[in-house]
Design a protein around this motif. Structure first.
Motif, PDB file in Angstrom:
ATOM      1  N   ASP A  67      -5.379  11.401  33.412  1.00 15.87           N
ATOM      2  CA  ASP A  67      -4.185  10.636  33.136  1.00 15.87           C
ATOM      3  C   ASP A  67      -3.968   9.616  34.256  1.00 15.87           C
ATOM      4  O   ASP A  67      -4.121   9.946  35.434  1.00 15.87           O
ATOM      5  CB  ASP A  67      -2.980  11.584  33.050  1.00 15.87           C
ATOM      6  N   PRO A  68      -3.621   8.343  33.918  1.00 17.44           N
ATOM      7  CA  PRO A  68      -3.430   7.332  34.967  1.00 17.44           C
ATOM      8  C   PRO A  68      -2.384   7.737  36.000  1.00 17.44           C
ATOM      9  O   PRO A  68      -2.526   7.433  37.181  1.00 17.44           O
ATOM     10  CB  PRO A  68      -2.985   6.096  34.189  1.00 17.44           C
ATOM     11  N   ARG A  69      -1.330   8.444  35.582  1.00 19.39           N
ATOM     12  CA  ARG A  69      -0.322   8.885  36.550  1.00 19.39           C
ATOM     13  C   ARG A  69      -0.904   9.907  37.516  1.00 19.39           C
ATOM     14  O   ARG A  69      -0.612   9.896  38.703  1.00 19.39           O
ATOM     15  CB  ARG A  69       0.894   9.465  35.826  1.00 19.39           C
ATOM     16  N   ASP A  70      -1.767  10.803  36.989  1.00 16.74           N
ATOM     17  CA  ASP A  70      -2.418  11.776  37.863  1.00 16.74           C
ATOM     18  C   ASP A  70      -3.365  11.075  38.836  1.00 16.74           C
ATOM     19  O   ASP A  70      -3.456  11.447  40.004  1.00 16.74           O
ATOM     20  CB  ASP A  70      -3.201  12.808  37.048  1.00 16.74           C
ATOM     21  N   ALA A  71      -4.071  10.069  38.329  1.00 22.08           N
ATOM     22  CA  ALA A  71      -4.996   9.320  39.194  1.00 22.08           C
ATOM     23  C   ALA A  71      -4.230   8.605  40.305  1.00 22.08           C
ATOM     24  O   ALA A  71      -4.673   8.579  41.456  1.00 22.08           O
ATOM     25  CB  ALA A  71      -5.795   8.320  38.370  1.00 22.08           C
ATOM     26  N   ASP A  72      -3.074   8.018  39.950  1.00 23.75           N
ATOM     27  CA  ASP A  72      -2.267   7.327  40.962  1.00 23.75           C
ATOM     28  C   ASP A  72      -1.739   8.282  42.020  1.00 23.75           C
ATOM     29  O   ASP A  72      -1.508   7.889  43.163  1.00 23.75           O
ATOM     30  CB  ASP A  72      -1.087   6.603  40.310  1.00 23.75           C
TER      31      ASP A  72
ATOM     32  N   ASP B  59      -7.363  -2.543  31.996  1.00 18.89           N
ATOM     33  CA  ASP B  59      -7.382  -2.039  33.376  1.00 18.89           C
ATOM     34  C   ASP B  59      -7.651  -0.540  33.423  1.00 18.89           C
ATOM     35  O   ASP B  59      -8.360  -0.056  34.302  1.00 18.89           O
ATOM     36  CB  ASP B  59      -6.065  -2.348  34.088  1.00 18.89           C
ATOM     37  N   THR B  60      -7.077   0.207  32.490  1.00 15.94           N
ATOM     38  CA  THR B  60      -7.297   1.657  32.459  1.00 15.94           C
ATOM     39  C   THR B  60      -8.753   1.964  32.150  1.00 15.94           C
ATOM     40  O   THR B  60      -9.371   2.811  32.808  1.00 15.94           O
ATOM     41  CB  THR B  60      -6.382   2.312  31.398  1.00 15.94           C
ATOM     42  N   VAL B  61      -9.299   1.271  31.163  1.00 17.81           N
ATOM     43  CA  VAL B  61     -10.705   1.487  30.804  1.00 17.81           C
ATOM     44  C   VAL B  61     -11.605   1.040  31.956  1.00 17.81           C
ATOM     45  O   VAL B  61     -12.591   1.707  32.289  1.00 17.81           O
ATOM     46  CB  VAL B  61     -11.051   0.760  29.491  1.00 17.81           C
ATOM     47  N   ALA B  62     -11.241  -0.059  32.611  1.00 15.44           N
ATOM     48  CA  ALA B  62     -12.017  -0.542  33.763  1.00 15.44           C
ATOM     49  C   ALA B  62     -12.010   0.479  34.884  1.00 15.44           C
ATOM     50  O   ALA B  62     -13.044   0.724  35.528  1.00 15.44           O
ATOM     51  CB  ALA B  62     -11.457  -1.872  34.262  1.00 15.44           C
ATOM     52  N   ALA B  63     -10.854   1.101  35.123  1.00 14.12           N
ATOM     53  CA  ALA B  63     -10.764   2.107  36.190  1.00 14.12           C
ATOM     54  C   ALA B  63     -11.711   3.268  35.925  1.00 14.12           C
ATOM     55  O   ALA B  63     -12.253   3.870  36.851  1.00 14.12           O
ATOM     56  CB  ALA B  63      -9.331   2.605  36.330  1.00 14.12           C
TER      57      ALA B  63
ATOM     58  N   ALA C 108     -19.567   1.862  36.630  1.00 17.44           N
ATOM     59  CA  ALA C 108     -20.729   2.653  36.210  1.00 17.44           C
ATOM     60  C   ALA C 108     -21.959   1.754  36.074  1.00 17.44           C
ATOM     61  O   ALA C 108     -21.855   0.590  35.674  1.00 17.44           O
ATOM     62  CB  ALA C 108     -20.443   3.353  34.887  1.00 17.44           C
ATOM     63  N   ALA C 109     -23.103   2.291  36.410  1.00 16.78           N
ATOM     64  CA  ALA C 109     -24.358   1.549  36.284  1.00 16.78           C
ATOM     65  C   ALA C 109     -24.578   1.159  34.824  1.00 16.78           C
ATOM     66  O   ALA C 109     -24.200   1.909  33.916  1.00 16.78           O
ATOM     67  CB  ALA C 109     -25.520   2.402  36.796  1.00 16.78           C
ATOM     68  N   PRO C 110     -25.194   0.007  34.583  1.00 16.86           N
ATOM     69  CA  PRO C 110     -25.373  -0.467  33.210  1.00 16.86           C
ATOM     70  C   PRO C 110     -26.171   0.487  32.329  1.00 16.86           C
ATOM     71  O   PRO C 110     -25.893   0.615  31.147  1.00 16.86           O
ATOM     72  CB  PRO C 110     -26.121  -1.789  33.361  1.00 16.86           C
TER      73      PRO C 110
END
Length: 199
Positions: free
Chosen positions: A3-8, A56-60, A65-67
């Motif tokens: 979860d983004p909040r957990d990541a923050d 941004d969430t998907v980018a995070a 990641a390697a291609p």
């Protein structure tokens, strides 16, 4: 997914190794969940992941990641879909410029000729849903062929703009190179998937 909040709430940046583990685990869980589900709404939600969760969430999760990995390939597909969704007119023009010089890629990409913006949006959705319901390698190859055509179109566009606007031409040439590289990376990911080695 984390979860983004957990990541923050985590102190400092994630350790690169942990970030890689999270990227691979979330990508694998997403693909496995969709492939094991018979619910078309699940696939629809996954195709529209960027629209609901934000780029941004998907980018995070996957941008680093390697291609030649599952999260790296998914990231490239989502970015490609988002570009088509946001700027279908430019994508259509580049596709039209490049398609005649890339007939093999045209057949693989499977876009009507001449394409309309709606055709390109539909292709982006079909390719991404193919990741979750069809042959992942075919979906990656179609996206790779699409990128190659766009790369060719961007190069032709750069050549045409060179006399009037060299700065824009240089920017387009760099973009063409980036699209070609993305196409090659997606094709490499497809080959790895067929060998059972796309992690």
């Amino acid at each position: 997914m984390l979860d983004p909040r957990d990541a923050d709430a985590l102190p400092g940046d994630l350790d690169p190794a942990l970030r890689g583990e999270v990227a691979h685990a979330t990508a694998r869980a997403l693909v496995d969940r969709a492939r094991s589900s018979e619910d078309p709404e699940v696939v629809e939600r996954l195709v529209r992941l960027v629209e609901t969760e934000g780029l941004d969430t998907v980018a995070a999760l996957w941008a680093d990641a390697a291609p030649a990995t599952l999260p790296g390939a998914l990231w490239r597909l989502y970015v490609l879909r988002e570009w088509v969704r946001r700027d279908a007119q430019t994508v259509m023009l580049r596709y039209r410029l490049g398609v005649d010089a890339a007939p093999v890629q045209e057949a693989v990409a499977g876009v009507p000729n001449p394409p309309e913006p709606g055709d390109l949006r539909a292709l982006a959705d079909v390719v991404l849903s193919g990741v979750f319901t069809g042959d992942l390698a075919v979906a990656l190859e179609r996206a790779g062929a699409f990128c190659r055509i766009l790369s060719t179109g961007a190069a032709f566009d750069a050549d045409a703009r060179e006399p009037a606007d060299p700065t824009a031409a240089t920017r387009l040439t760099r973009g063409a190179s980036s699209l070609l590289r993305t196409g090659e990376e997606l094709e490499q990911a497809a080959a790895l998937w067929r060998q059972g080695q796309l992690e």
